[in-house]
Design a protein around this motif. Structure first.
Motif, PDB file in Angstrom:
ATOM      1  N   THR A   1       0.819  -1.214   0.000  1.00 54.37           N
ATOM      2  CA  THR A   1       0.000   0.000   0.000  1.00 54.37           C
ATOM      3  C   THR A   1       0.851   1.262   0.000  1.00 54.37           C
ATOM      4  O   THR A   1       0.580   2.204  -0.748  1.00 54.37           O
ATOM      5  CB  THR A   1      -0.918   0.022   1.232  1.00 54.37           C
ATOM      6  OG1 THR A   1      -1.809  -1.085   1.169  1.00 54.37           O
ATOM      7  CG2 THR A   1      -1.722   1.314   1.310  1.00 54.37           C
ATOM      8  N   VAL A   2       1.870   1.294   0.823  1.00 54.35           N
ATOM      9  CA  VAL A   2       2.647   2.523   1.019  1.00 54.35           C
ATOM     10  C   VAL A   2       3.935   2.518   0.195  1.00 54.35           C
ATOM     11  O   VAL A   2       4.136   3.382  -0.672  1.00 54.35           O
ATOM     12  CB  VAL A   2       2.975   2.732   2.514  1.00 54.35           C
ATOM     13  CG1 VAL A   2       3.869   3.957   2.708  1.00 54.35           C
ATOM     14  CG2 VAL A   2       1.685   2.887   3.324  1.00 54.35           C
ATOM     15  N   ILE A   3       4.804   1.564   0.451  1.00 57.19           N
ATOM     16  CA  ILE A   3       6.129   1.597  -0.183  1.00 57.19           C
ATOM     17  C   ILE A   3       6.041   1.383  -1.685  1.00 57.19           C
ATOM     18  O   ILE A   3       6.636   2.130  -2.477  1.00 57.19           O
ATOM     19  CB  ILE A   3       7.066   0.562   0.476  1.00 57.19           C
ATOM     20  CG1 ILE A   3       7.293   0.938   1.940  1.00 57.19           C
ATOM     21  CG2 ILE A   3       8.386   0.475  -0.289  1.00 57.19           C
ATOM     22  CD1 ILE A   3       8.106  -0.077   2.729  1.00 57.19           C
ATOM     23  N   ARG A   4       5.306   0.368  -2.103  1.00 57.36           N
ATOM     24  CA  ARG A   4       5.204   0.090  -3.542  1.00 57.36           C
ATOM     25  C   ARG A   4       4.576   1.266  -4.297  1.00 57.36           C
ATOM     26  O   ARG A   4       5.033   1.638  -5.383  1.00 57.36           O
ATOM     27  CB  ARG A   4       4.368  -1.173  -3.780  1.00 57.36           C
ATOM     28  CG  ARG A   4       4.216  -1.554  -5.250  1.00 57.36           C
ATOM     29  CD  ARG A   4       3.540  -2.906  -5.383  1.00 57.36           C
ATOM     30  NE  ARG A   4       2.158  -2.855  -4.946  1.00 57.36           N
ATOM     31  CZ  ARG A   4       1.092  -2.794  -5.765  1.00 57.36           C
ATOM     32  NH1 ARG A   4       1.286  -2.750  -7.072  1.00 57.36           N
ATOM     33  NH2 ARG A   4      -0.123  -2.771  -5.291  1.00 57.36           N
ATOM     34  N   GLN A   5       3.542   1.881  -3.725  1.00 59.50           N
ATOM     35  CA  GLN A   5       2.861   2.952  -4.437  1.00 59.50           C
ATOM     36  C   GLN A   5       3.688   4.238  -4.465  1.00 59.50           C
ATOM     37  O   GLN A   5       3.664   4.979  -5.461  1.00 59.50           O
ATOM     38  CB  GLN A   5       1.492   3.219  -3.806  1.00 59.50           C
ATOM     39  CG  GLN A   5       0.540   2.032  -3.870  1.00 59.50           C
ATOM     40  CD  GLN A   5       0.084   1.719  -5.296  1.00 59.50           C
ATOM     41  OE1 GLN A   5       0.517   2.334  -6.263  1.00 59.50           O
ATOM     42  NE2 GLN A   5      -0.780   0.738  -5.436  1.00 59.50           N
ATOM     43  N   ILE A   6       4.419   4.524  -3.403  1.00 60.59           N
ATOM     44  CA  ILE A   6       5.317   5.693  -3.431  1.00 60.59           C
ATOM     45  C   ILE A   6       6.484   5.426  -4.375  1.00 60.59           C
ATOM     46  O   ILE A   6       6.967   6.336  -5.063  1.00 60.59           O
ATOM     47  CB  ILE A   6       5.811   6.043  -2.012  1.00 60.59           C
ATOM     48  CG1 ILE A   6       4.632   6.441  -1.126  1.00 60.59           C
ATOM     49  CG2 ILE A   6       6.832   7.171  -2.060  1.00 60.59           C
ATOM     50  CD1 ILE A   6       3.858   7.660  -1.600  1.00 60.59           C
ATOM     51  N   ARG A   7       6.918   4.180  -4.442  1.00 55.28           N
ATOM     52  CA  ARG A   7       7.931   3.803  -5.446  1.00 55.28           C
ATOM     53  C   ARG A   7       7.411   4.083  -6.856  1.00 55.28           C
ATOM     54  O   ARG A   7       8.113   4.661  -7.697  1.00 55.28           O
ATOM     55  CB  ARG A   7       8.256   2.317  -5.304  1.00 55.28           C
ATOM     56  CG  ARG A   7       9.240   1.767  -6.338  1.00 55.28           C
ATOM     57  CD  ARG A   7       9.050   0.268  -6.523  1.00 55.28           C
ATOM     58  NE  ARG A   7       7.817  -0.022  -7.237  1.00 55.28           N
ATOM     59  CZ  ARG A   7       7.243  -1.228  -7.287  1.00 55.28           C
ATOM     60  NH1 ARG A   7       7.766  -2.250  -6.615  1.00 55.28           N
ATOM     61  NH2 ARG A   7       6.138  -1.412  -7.982  1.00 55.28           N
ATOM     62  N   ASN A   8       6.171   3.668  -7.127  1.00 56.69           N
ATOM     63  CA  ASN A   8       5.581   3.903  -8.452  1.00 56.69           C
ATOM     64  C   ASN A   8       5.495   5.399  -8.771  1.00 56.69           C
ATOM     65  O   ASN A   8       5.775   5.828  -9.893  1.00 56.69           O
ATOM     66  CB  ASN A   8       4.184   3.285  -8.522  1.00 56.69           C
ATOM     67  CG  ASN A   8       4.206   1.773  -8.554  1.00 56.69           C
ATOM     68  OD1 ASN A   8       5.255   1.163  -8.774  1.00 56.69           O
ATOM     69  ND2 ASN A   8       3.064   1.153  -8.325  1.00 56.69           N
ATOM     70  N   SER A   9       5.094   6.183  -7.771  1.00 60.33           N
ATOM     71  CA  SER A   9       4.980   7.623  -7.963  1.00 60.33           C
ATOM     72  C   SER A   9       6.347   8.261  -8.221  1.00 60.33           C
ATOM     73  O   SER A   9       6.477   9.185  -9.024  1.00 60.33           O
ATOM     74  CB  SER A   9       4.313   8.255  -6.735  1.00 60.33           C
ATOM     75  OG  SER A   9       4.164   9.639  -6.893  1.00 60.33           O
ATOM     76  N   THR A  10       7.362   7.758  -7.526  1.00 62.01           N
ATOM     77  CA  THR A  10       8.725   8.254  -7.731  1.00 62.01           C
ATOM     78  C   THR A  10       9.211   7.937  -9.145  1.00 62.01           C
ATOM     79  O   THR A  10       9.816   8.787  -9.822  1.00 62.01           O
ATOM     80  CB  THR A  10       9.676   7.629  -6.699  1.00 62.01           C
ATOM     81  OG1 THR A  10       9.234   7.983  -5.382  1.00 62.01           O
ATOM     82  CG2 THR A  10      11.108   8.107  -6.899  1.00 62.01           C
ATOM     83  N   PHE A  11       8.933   6.723  -9.609  1.00 55.49           N
ATOM     84  CA  PHE A  11       9.269   6.348 -10.984  1.00 55.49           C
ATOM     85  C   PHE A  11       8.556   7.260 -11.976  1.00 55.49           C
ATOM     86  O   PHE A  11       9.141   7.729 -12.966  1.00 55.49           O
ATOM     87  CB  PHE A  11       8.882   4.886 -11.226  1.00 55.49           C
ATOM     88  CG  PHE A  11       8.963   4.447 -12.660  1.00 55.49           C
ATOM     89  CD1 PHE A  11      10.174   4.413 -13.331  1.00 55.49           C
ATOM     90  CD2 PHE A  11       7.814   4.053 -13.347  1.00 55.49           C
ATOM     91  CE1 PHE A  11      10.254   4.000 -14.653  1.00 55.49           C
ATOM     92  CE2 PHE A  11       7.881   3.642 -14.673  1.00 55.49           C
ATOM     93  CZ  PHE A  11       9.098   3.616 -15.327  1.00 55.49           C
ATOM     94  N   GLU A  12       7.301   7.541 -11.687  1.00 59.09           N
ATOM     95  CA  GLU A  12       6.507   8.411 -12.543  1.00 59.09           C
ATOM     96  C   GLU A  12       7.141   9.802 -12.647  1.00 59.09           C
ATOM     97  O   GLU A  12       7.229  10.384 -13.736  1.00 59.09           O
ATOM     98  CB  GLU A  12       5.097   8.508 -11.970  1.00 59.09           C
ATOM     99  CG  GLU A  12       4.047   8.991 -12.934  1.00 59.09           C
ATOM    100  CD  GLU A  12       2.642   8.868 -12.360  1.00 59.09           C
ATOM    101  OE1 GLU A  12       1.721   9.394 -12.997  1.00 59.09           O
ATOM    102  OE2 GLU A  12       2.483   8.271 -11.279  1.00 59.09           O
ATOM    103  N   GLN A  13       7.605  10.329 -11.515  1.00 58.04           N
ATOM    104  CA  GLN A  13       8.276  11.639 -11.538  1.00 58.04           C
ATOM    105  C   GLN A  13       9.515  11.595 -12.424  1.00 58.04           C
ATOM    106  O   GLN A  13       9.786  12.535 -13.186  1.00 58.04           O
ATOM    107  CB  GLN A  13       8.672  12.043 -10.115  1.00 58.04           C
ATOM    108  CG  GLN A  13       7.507  12.381  -9.213  1.00 58.04           C
ATOM    109  CD  GLN A  13       7.982  12.725  -7.813  1.00 58.04           C
ATOM    110  OE1 GLN A  13       8.521  13.789  -7.575  1.00 58.04           O
ATOM    111  NE2 GLN A  13       7.774  11.819  -6.876  1.00 58.04           N
ATOM    112  N   LYS A  14      10.269  10.511 -12.317  1.00 58.50           N
ATOM    113  CA  LYS A  14      11.483  10.366 -13.132  1.00 58.50           C
ATOM    114  C   LYS A  14      11.147  10.326 -14.624  1.00 58.50           C
ATOM    115  O   LYS A  14      11.858  10.905 -15.451  1.00 58.50           O
ATOM    116  CB  LYS A  14      12.231   9.090 -12.735  1.00 58.50           C
ATOM    117  CG  LYS A  14      12.877   9.129 -11.362  1.00 58.50           C
ATOM    118  CD  LYS A  14      13.538   7.776 -11.047  1.00 58.50           C
ATOM    119  CE  LYS A  14      14.185   7.762  -9.664  1.00 58.50           C
ATOM    120  NZ  LYS A  14      15.388   8.616  -9.612  1.00 58.50           N
ATOM    121  N   VAL A  15      10.044   9.632 -14.963  1.00 61.16           N
ATOM    122  CA  VAL A  15       9.630   9.539 -16.362  1.00 61.16           C
ATOM    123  C   VAL A  15       9.314  10.928 -16.920  1.00 61.16           C
ATOM    124  O   VAL A  15       9.754  11.287 -18.020  1.00 61.16           O
ATOM    125  CB  VAL A  15       8.400   8.610 -16.501  1.00 61.16           C
ATOM    126  CG1 VAL A  15       7.781   8.749 -17.904  1.00 61.16           C
ATOM    127  CG2 VAL A  15       8.792   7.159 -16.246  1.00 61.16           C
TER     128      VAL A  15
END
Length: 540
Positions: A396-410
């Motif tokens: 819920t927390v770590i995986r989704q913040i990871r996804n959001s961080t990847f999104e920012q990088k993209v």
């Protein structure tokens, strides 16, 4: 004549006939024609909001109510009939018609509200009860006014977004991980968003979502940096504990999600948890169940869809792919939030930002978890529950913040030009290293839907999960005094931002240690107890 699908009968009867009888119900066409007329007629308020804002708001509320009735019925019928071309075309027709008409006839509204002088606006608030009622919504429009475009540009951007997003989301869904298609979809949609953000003047690609959520960029950035700083420690500590426990046969079957098909048992677990927390919410859970608004099976994934026709006509449909109690707890949390907010705020202001929607759903999950923990039959069952909760919360927390961080990088990389598949892979591996201190074990494509469908939605889960943990810590301290505060929180809908919503609970999101404390009162609290129990039971 196509009846409502048989899968909705009995246990799975969602009572969609509260909206329409079937997909060829003549009332659908009649309502769509009426809605078209109402939207076109709305243009009569153009240039006249200084004297007719209250009337315009009443008309806008009626439009939204009828819009919700049509859109949610066609969406649900289409989703429950994946193979039906007729249902899919009806859904596309209704959405396309409404969105384009609103762009043509209603896009002036926000700009004119923003352009009202402060004296004129204050006078309207004092003299018109309707305007005063909708002040939270109007204040929000005026707060983001600097990011609005000229009316013609707003219309063009809206239509462009509809066409490109529908085209590429459809291609993405059909691609079955065709990397070329997905890479093209990402480049087009990310490029379109960056172009629009630049026109509007947003500081970062995430700023638009943060603004609509009424939360500062700094608070969201702090969430990301705090979770990133603790991610590998939490995952390593859980992994070491689970590895030691996995040698014991009792813990080999501990799973993150168990597809338990005993619907009656899982339903009762959730109802019992609410009985012990809030008679008001427990009654509403039973109301949703008894009115047949829950369907199990026949859908991909799980979600809650709420059609708000008016303050008194609220229909929340909970659709589950299977009957796991955790999934039901999550979605019923959304339904409860929607019901309380809609009955208080109505069609225009009921729908809270996704970060608060997920706070309600994840608070519901934690409520059921804590209820089970309190009623565990022994230490071994308690330990299993803790392990499941920690793993679930990682997702819920770590995986989704990871996804959001990847999104920012993209998005940052996309500013330099189109990305190739290799570029996505590099950014994905970089993100994994930041969060887990190890190489990626999966492809970025499997977590890609959030960029193509709803930019930066993913961080809502991490935000909601940790905010829910903070609320639960307050609940433990306040006892019975917490319930009325929480009911008030749910009823706010889209009328308040993070600071105001958190204040009654004594929480300050601007405090530098806010997210640190959230993590301390969730992940580390559960890990500490799990390790103590494992030692007590002689497993480590």
């Amino acid at each position: 004549m196509n009846a409502i699908p048989s899968k909705l009968e009995g246990l799975n009867n969602c009572y969609l006939n509260k909206l329409y009888q079937h997909i060829k119900d003549p009332q659908i066409e009649a309502d769509l024609n009426q809605l078209v007329s109402m939207i076109q007629s709305f243009s009569k308020f153009k240039g006249k909001l200084i004297t007719k804002l209250g009337q315009a708001l009443d008309a806008k509320c009626q439009i939204h109510g009828l819009n919700n009735k049509l859109v949610y019925f066609t969406m649900l019928v289409s989703d429950l009939n994946k193979g039906s071309d007729e249902a899919r075309k009806l859904d596309l027709c209704v959405n396309d018609t409404i969105t384009k008409l609103e762009a043509s006839y209603m896009s002036f509204f926000d700009r004119e509200v923003f352009d009202l002088s402060e004296d004129s606006y204050q006078n309207l608030l004092k003299t018109d009860k309707t305007v005063a009622y909708y002040q939270p919504m109007l204040d929000a429009i005026r707060a983001k006014g600097q990011y609005l475009l000229a009316e013609a540009d707003e219309q063009n951007v809206t239509v462009k977004n509809i066409v490109s997003r529908l085209k590429w989301v459809s291609a993405f869904r059909k691609s079955s991980y065709d990397w070329d298609v997905e890479t093209d979809a990402f480049n087009v949609l990310a490029g379109n968003k960056l172009e629009e953000d630049a026109l509007r003047g947003y500081a970062t690609p995430m700023s638009a979502r943060n603004l609509s959520s009424k939360v500062d960029d700094a608070v969201v950035e702090s969430l990301h940096s705090t979770v990133r700083a603790h991610a590998s420690k939490i995952c390593d500590r859980y992994g070491e504990l689970f590895q030691k426990l996995s040698h014991n046969e009792s813990f080999r079957e501990v799973r993150f999600f168990i597809k338990d098909t005993d619907w009656v048992k899982n339903k009762n677990v959730v109802v019992d948890a609410y009985d012990h927390f809030s008679p008001t919410l427990a009654a509403k859970v039973r109301q949703v169940l008894e009115n047949g608004y829950v369907a199990v099976g026949g859908v991909s994934g799980a979600y809650c869809a709420t059609a708000v026709l008016s303050h008194s006509q609220v229909h929340s449909y909970v659709l589950l792919d299977y009957s796991n109690f955790k999934v039901f707890a999550h979605e019923i949390g959304h339904a409860l939030h929607a019901h309380l907010a809609a009955s208080k705020q109505g069609p225009l202001m009921w729908s809270a930002a996704s970060i608060y929607q997920e706070t309600a759903s994840l608070f519901s999950e934690q409520l059921v978890f804590n209820h089970q923990l309190c009623h565990a039959c022994d230490d071994q069952e308690r330990l299993k529950l803790l392990l499941q909760q920690i793993k679930s919360f990682q997702h819920t927390v770590i995986r989704q913040i990871r996804n959001s961080t990847f999104e920012q990088k993209v998005y940052e990389r996309r500013k330099l030009g189109e990305l190739k598949e290799r570029d996505f892979n590099i950014l994905w591996h970089e993100t994994f290293q930041e969060f887990y201190k190890e190489d990626a074990k999966m492809f970025w494509h499997k977590s890609a839907h959030y960029i193509t469908q709803d930019p930066f939605h993913s961080y809502s889960y991490g935000f909601g999960g940790l905010f829910a943990a903070a609320l639960f810590e307050v609940k433990e301290q306040m006892g019975e005094a917490f319930e009325p505060l929480y009911l008030n929180f749910l009823s706010k809908g889209d009328t308040e931002g993070f600071l105001d919503l958190a204040k009654p609970f004594g929480l300050n999101p601007n405090h530098p240690a806010f997210w640190e404390n959230c993590i301390k009162n969730s992940f580390y609290k559960w890990l500490d107890e799990a390790e103590v129990l494992a030692k007590k039971l002689g497993y480590i």
